[in-house]
Motif scaffolding. Sequence first.
Motif, PDB file in Angstrom:
ATOM      1  N   LEU A  39     -30.407  76.068  79.038  1.00 27.33           N
ATOM      2  CA  LEU A  39     -29.695  76.540  80.223  1.00 27.33           C
ATOM      3  C   LEU A  39     -30.078  75.765  81.484  1.00 27.33           C
ATOM      4  O   LEU A  39     -29.351  75.814  82.495  1.00 27.33           O
ATOM      5  CB  LEU A  39     -29.964  78.034  80.434  1.00 27.33           C
ATOM      6  CG  LEU A  39     -29.363  78.967  79.369  1.00 27.33           C
ATOM      7  CD1 LEU A  39     -29.856  80.395  79.571  1.00 27.33           C
ATOM      8  CD2 LEU A  39     -27.835  78.929  79.428  1.00 27.33           C
ATOM      9  N   GLY A  89     -25.359  81.776  80.081  1.00 29.69           N
ATOM     10  CA  GLY A  89     -24.240  80.970  80.576  1.00 29.69           C
ATOM     11  C   GLY A  89     -23.330  81.774  81.478  1.00 29.69           C
ATOM     12  O   GLY A  89     -22.868  81.283  82.523  1.00 29.69           O
ATOM     13  N   TYR A 130     -21.750  74.904  81.593  1.00 31.20           N
ATOM     14  CA  TYR A 130     -22.047  76.313  81.312  1.00 31.20           C
ATOM     15  C   TYR A 130     -20.904  76.980  80.546  1.00 31.20           C
ATOM     16  O   TYR A 130     -21.122  77.826  79.654  1.00 31.20           O
ATOM     17  CB  TYR A 130     -22.322  77.076  82.603  1.00 31.20           C
ATOM     18  CG  TYR A 130     -23.726  76.873  83.129  1.00 31.20           C
ATOM     19  CD1 TYR A 130     -24.824  77.131  82.310  1.00 31.20           C
ATOM     20  CD2 TYR A 130     -23.944  76.421  84.430  1.00 31.20           C
ATOM     21  CE1 TYR A 130     -26.118  76.935  82.800  1.00 31.20           C
ATOM     22  CE2 TYR A 130     -25.228  76.230  84.915  1.00 31.20           C
ATOM     23  CZ  TYR A 130     -26.308  76.484  84.088  1.00 31.20           C
ATOM     24  OH  TYR A 130     -27.592  76.281  84.548  1.00 31.20           O
ATOM     25  N   THR A 136     -21.286  78.680  77.005  1.00 32.58           N
ATOM     26  CA  THR A 136     -20.882  80.070  76.793  1.00 32.58           C
ATOM     27  C   THR A 136     -19.867  80.185  75.657  1.00 32.58           C
ATOM     28  O   THR A 136     -19.997  81.037  74.763  1.00 32.58           O
ATOM     29  CB  THR A 136     -20.281  80.646  78.084  1.00 32.58           C
ATOM     30  OG1 THR A 136     -21.248  80.525  79.145  1.00 32.58           O
ATOM     31  CG2 THR A 136     -19.907  82.108  77.913  1.00 32.58           C
TER      32      THR A 136
END
Length: 599
Positions: A48, A164, A298, A302
């Motif tokens: 992340l 995310g 992100y 996700t």
Amino acid sequence: MTATAASDTTPPRRRLSALAGLLPFLAPYRGRLIMATVTLILSSGAMLMVPLAFRDLIDKGFVANAAADSHINAHFAALGLLAIFWAMATAGRFYFVSWIGERVTADLRSAVYRRMLAQSPEFFETTRTGEVLSRLTGDTTLVQTVVGSSVSMGLRSLLQFIGGLVMLGVTSPRLFVITVVLLAVVVVPLVLIGRGVRRMSRDAQDRLADTSAVAGEILNAIPTVQAFTQEGRESARYDASVDDSFKSAIRRARLRALMTASVIAGVFGAIVFVLWLGAHAVIAGTMSAGQLASFVLYAVLTAGGVGVIAEVWGDVLRAAGATERLIELLHAESRIQRPANPKPLPQTRQARIEFQNVHFHYPSRPDTASLDGLTLDIREGETVALVGPSGAGKTTIFQLLLRYYDVDSGVNAETGGIRFNGIDLRDLDPAELRAQIGIVPQDAVIFSADASANIRYGNADATDEQVQQAARTARADEFLDRLPDGYQTFLGERGVRLSGGQRQRLAIARAILKNPPLLLLDEATSALDAESEAFVQRGLEAAMVGRTTLIIAHRLATVQRADRIVVLEAGKIVEIGTPAELLHSGGLYARLASLQLMA
């Protein structure tokens, strides 16, 4: 009880609860579970951080000024260190999770196998051996895949998905809302498709178990199959079973392919749409290029997390079904149980056996009495022969003495049933009882080992000299000495390198080596030629001296030296006496003898 698959209509929540059965197997490895969790969190956190690093790199590293070189060098160095940390954390997660998966699977497989060894023959009257083997291989492999891989991937993807989403909201609340809506549009069809995949996966597992059961049964009966020239028919039957398994697997693969296509199309379409909106935001000056790049990354993380979770969810449900079947085997209770406080058996050279009003029905044949009120007293050191037509109850007596089954009823708790040296069999530890009994079955069982190990099965602590003496008594030494490596010669699966008579003599040597107070001979010389039978008969007579012996025989010539002969018919004793007495009585024994001894 049968090892059957759970119904497809079982609610997912109920199926998932079956995974709780793995907790006792995970508990001993708490330390490694903690390490796996820590490395999972660290690797997910490092993942992340990558979009943030790219955001700063784009916004601050690609700036045309005098400090550009130092900025870009520092950012790339940070990216390199982050990559190394991510790689190490991921490697640690992979190792610990894989170790746990392999260890838990091995423990589960061993526990189920031990449980199967403790089952009475009644269990295998209704459960196919091939099905049990399929559970020990196929189902445990599914559990290993989930515990050692899929669960870790699922948790990582869950952290990736949640983290995310949080970072998407921090980066651009407007684009975050749009992304969530698009993901929902992608996820809903995936859930619907996943249900179909789950049902088809269960069906494929069941078809594979059927295929294994067919193969196991036929491979164990190869001589019979070939003797009746049924190779083509059995091959066709197996091909049909394999084809059913293939069709079921293809149906599952087709649906999973559709699910994969849906994931790729939906996720890629969502990313392209969000990127298009973000590009206009960058042009309008409401978002920096670095923010857009990090947002896209992100979004990819996700969406990727959603795809992995959807795939892992199917694996988890398959493993839940497999675990349910394994736990069912693990919790199978044998009707033959060790008493809470078993009575000790005195260590004696001989055994006294008392049958008092014994009734017995096999569980698979509850309407047919195998023994009907049998009463018989066998004295210490006595040799008693059991004769009679097939189905008279002779083998049943042996099965009850070995406590493979318990009698249906007796006169009362104190005097009824079967007593070994004055103690009711139900008050004894089955293992201790069986340690006092030696048996030579009609169909000798030879294991995939050398000759010495097969004989030593009767007494694991026996010396080489004791093994060889037992072989000499059983007249097995004459062919063992001629084998390529003597007593260390590997005999092949089920003793295929030996003749039927040689296998029988090895089984006799095994029983002699055990040196038990009670010896059970179930057609012990049935597979021998006349010359070998004469040799082995003398060996058996030497082995019977001083101990109690029960003999089942259809060939009456083998029991002429018995102290008494018990004639059975339809589960009842119809005659009892010495061979000479019965020959002159004109009863069933005399009729059988006239067909054999006087032929």
